[in-house]
Design an enzyme around this catalytic site. Structure first.
Site, PDB file in Angstrom:
ATOM      1  N   GLN A 172       1.288  -1.201  -0.580  1.00 17.64           N
ATOM      2  CA  GLN A 172       0.092   0.540  -0.222  1.00 17.64           C
ATOM      3  C   GLN A 172       1.045   1.368  -0.071  1.00 17.64           C
ATOM      4  O   GLN A 172       0.422   2.063  -0.758  1.00 17.64           O
ATOM      5  CB  GLN A 172      -1.251   0.134   1.049  1.00 17.64           C
ATOM      6  CG  GLN A 172      -1.785  -1.160   1.122  1.00 17.64           C
ATOM      7  CD  GLN A 172      -2.649  -1.310   2.721  1.00 17.64           C
ATOM      8  OE1 GLN A 172      -3.200  -0.275   2.813  1.00 17.64           O
ATOM      9  NE2 GLN A 172      -2.769  -2.293   2.952  1.00 17.64           N
ATOM     10  N   CYS A 174      37.034 -17.406 -22.521  1.00 15.88           N
ATOM     11  CA  CYS A 174      37.838 -16.148 -22.702  1.00 15.88           C
ATOM     12  C   CYS A 174      39.310 -16.352 -21.925  1.00 15.88           C
ATOM     13  O   CYS A 174      39.815 -16.685 -22.605  1.00 15.88           O
ATOM     14  CB  CYS A 174      36.974 -14.639 -22.464  1.00 15.88           C
ATOM     15  SG  CYS A 174      36.839 -12.857 -22.461  1.00 15.88           S
ATOM     16  N   HIS A 184      32.813 -15.473 -25.984  1.00 13.18           N
ATOM     17  CA  HIS A 184      31.544 -15.468 -24.739  1.00 13.18           C
ATOM     18  C   HIS A 184      30.443 -16.468 -25.175  1.00 13.18           C
ATOM     19  O   HIS A 184      29.587 -15.751 -25.254  1.00 13.18           O
ATOM     20  CB  HIS A 184      31.034 -14.646 -24.001  1.00 13.18           C
ATOM     21  CG  HIS A 184      32.351 -14.473 -23.394  1.00 13.18           C
ATOM     22  ND1 HIS A 184      32.261 -14.322 -21.689  1.00 13.18           N
ATOM     23  CD2 HIS A 184      33.104 -12.915 -23.030  1.00 13.18           C
ATOM     24  CE1 HIS A 184      33.307 -13.711 -21.287  1.00 13.18           C
ATOM     25  NE2 HIS A 184      33.553 -12.634 -22.075  1.00 13.18           N
ATOM     26  N   GLU A 238      27.845 -18.034 -24.256  1.00 19.28           N
ATOM     27  CA  GLU A 238      27.431 -18.324 -22.509  1.00 19.28           C
ATOM     28  C   GLU A 238      25.762 -16.962 -23.256  1.00 19.28           C
ATOM     29  O   GLU A 238      24.329 -17.337 -22.737  1.00 19.28           O
ATOM     30  CB  GLU A 238      27.470 -18.114 -21.416  1.00 19.28           C
ATOM     31  CG  GLU A 238      28.145 -17.160 -20.962  1.00 19.28           C
ATOM     32  CD  GLU A 238      29.652 -16.656 -21.029  1.00 19.28           C
ATOM     33  OE1 GLU A 238      30.136 -16.371 -20.884  1.00 19.28           O
ATOM     34  OE2 GLU A 238      30.181 -17.804 -22.633  1.00 19.28           O
TER      35      GLU A 238
END
Length: 544
Positions: free
Chosen positions: A191, A382, A516, A518
């Site tokens: 709230q 890397c 990289h 990922e």
């Protein structure tokens, strides 16, 4: 014209605004809409590129070379939409732009102020480069009430008026804590948060309430009454077993339906979420189990390797395997040699991720040697590729002083600072004493793979494009001596100057990459390197 969804948070940070935004984007996609998600960060850094991973988690990199907030990784993984430089902006970047214009005289002598100059710049970023989408989701970092976020809140207040009725809504993510002593959930923080936001001129249309226990219908009605929203627009958000179950959970609670309703759009067809169901099924019902040791230097904060963590999970999804990640501090191996075998022998695969600086480097080299000598599957990313080359130079090529110029002057610079390379914009040049921010080899670059290499068989191609973030490169002057040890350079930049992939043909699975991978892995499209790496780990698990 695109419609806008402004996402704010209140009470505390780390409520999952980014994950909520990514999930909502995915749900809108499943309903047939085109989406783009943006992140506005209130801090004064121009970008997170120079921030410690312990401060901010990983730095996510886009194809076009922007260093951005890690939430953009969630956006890409959930929607499959590649982010751009225009999808992340900070207060620092906005003020930098405004001050540059002021010094140039662009404001024609006017007094430069937060309103309208800063807010106009924020609005310009919000509305730029989005003609090809139906919805733009804009997440505001931080929490309502932070002094840093006030210009952004004011900007979205103005934008709601500028865009006109039915073209924007506000979604507020807030906390409904459970007080154990009282045995009940408390709605007062929500709230107060909504009241704070409304006092700044922004009335939420949808409330997402993070809670650890189910939100009773009576509490939803109470929140709706005091926060001036329909009860159906109070969406409970309980913790999920996997982040990839979150879109299904939000859909079950009606989030996407309420967003569509808030815009006054017809409900349309039910979204097809079958692929999300398949992902959750693969995660909850694995057919294999592997343990991967990640030997890093920022292991105290999981967010420092957020994309890496998710890419390993994606590799498990591809193989219907559960991936257990053991985060191992590389410095342990520098303090006690006995820790190397004790920590790594139980691993089915070893990964050394990217990093900066000398700390922990010797421990990583020790882990790489263990993986090479014990025939344990190894992936170096890397810095992990660079140290694999240093390890080969020292222990196989007889170059005792092999090192990296990143660690200081060396007579045997196996790894050296990159000072010149070719990009789409032309030749890029850097100096050792130059600025750190935004000066690395950043973004997507092509590479050419040897046709008979393990890497080419993994990718199923000899031409690839991957995202980079680094300042140092393996020195090709040592290539012949390194290849004499059995370390093959199987991926190079198109001009043949920069090594991109090394591997060991005499090893079950040993690959180092300068980029990289990922950053481009998705749950529905696991990166081929991670899928193959986890497959190798499964084979290793059957041998142990």
């Amino acid at each position: 014209m695109a419609r806008f969804i402004f996402i704010t948070g209140g009470v505390v940070s780390s409520l999952g605004k980014g994950l909520m935004a990514a999930s909502l984007g995915a749900l809108l996609q499943a309903r047939g809409y085109r989406v783009r998600i943006r992140k506005f960060d209130p801090y004064l850094n121009v970008d997170p590129g120079t921030m410690s991973p312990y401060q901010h988690g990983e730095v996510y990199v886009t194809d076009d070379g922007a260093e951005t907030d890690l939430d953009l990784g969630h956006y890409e993984r959930f929607t499959g939409v590649s982010s751009r430089k225009s999808d992340n902006v900070t207060s620092g970047r906005i003020y930098q732009q405004i001050i540059t214009r002021e010094r140039r005289g662009d404001y024609l002598g006017a007094t430069v102020q937060v309103i309208p100059h800063v807010t106009d710049a924020i609005k310009a970023f919000a509305t730029a480069d989005c003609d090809d989408v139906d919805f733009v989701l804009c997440e505001i970092g931080g929490t309502v009430g932070d002094i840093e976020s006030l210009p952004f809140i004011e900007a979205i207040r103005q934008l709601k008026n500028d865009l006109g009725r039915g073209m924007s809504i506000s979604v507020h993510v807030t906390l409904v804590p459970y007080i154990a002593a009282a045995g009940e959930l408390k709605t007062k923080p929500t709230q107060h948060s909504v009241r704070e936001l409304a006092a700044l001129g922004v009335q939420p249309d949808v409330l997402v309430c993070r809670c650890e226990h189910p939100l009773p219908d009576s509490d939803r009605a109470k929140i709706a009454l005091f926060c001036n929203v329909p009860k159906e627009a109070v969406i409970p958000a309980l913790d999920a077993k996997s982040i990839y179950a979150v879109p299904l959970q939000y859909h079950h609670e009606g989030l996407d339906a309420q967003v569509i309703h808030a815009f006054g759009l017809p409900p349309g067809r039910e979204p097809d979420l079958s692929r999300w169901g398949d992902i959750v099924d693969r995660l909850q019902n694995p057919e294999g189990n592997v343990t991967v040791g990640v030997v890093g230097k920022y292991v105290g904060l999981p967010d420092a390797y957020k994309s890496l963590n998710e890419a390993l999970v994606h590799g498990g999804i591809a193989n219907r395997a559960k991936v257990n990640i053991q985060w191992i501090d590389a410095e342990l191996f520098e303090q006690d040699d006995s820790e190397i075998a004790a920590r790594l022998e139980p691993m089915h695969a070893i990964l050394v991720p990217g990093a900066f600086g000398e700390r922990g480097a010797e421990g990583k080299i020790a882990a790489i040697r263990f993986a090479r000598e014990r025939n344990v599957p190894y992936l170096g990313i890397c810095f992990g590729m660079q140290m694999a080359c240093v390890e080969a130079a020292r222990n196989l090529a007889g170059i005792e002083g092999a090192s990296s110029t990143e660690f200081g002057p060396t007579g045997e610079p196996i790894v050296g600072m990159i000072t010149e390379w070719m990009s789409e914009e032309g030749i890029q040049q850097r100096q050792a004493g130059g600025d750190l921010g935004g000066t690395m080899r950043l973004g997507a670059y092509p590479a050419e793979l040897s046709g008979n290499s393990h890497a080419a068989s993994i990718y199923g191609a000899t031409e690839i494009s991957e995202r980079h973030r680094h300042r140092y490169e393996v020195n090709t002057a040592y290539r012949e001596r390194l290849e004499a040890t059995g370390l093959s350079f199987t991926g190079m930049s198109p001009d043949g100057r920069l090594p991109e992939i090394v591997e060991r043909p005499d090893h079950p699975w040993f690959v180092g990459v300068q980029f990289h991978p990922e950053l481009k892995s998705r749950p529905f499209e696991p990166h081929p390197l991670f899928a193959s790496f986890i497959e190798a780990a499964l084979k290793q698990s059957r041998l142990v």
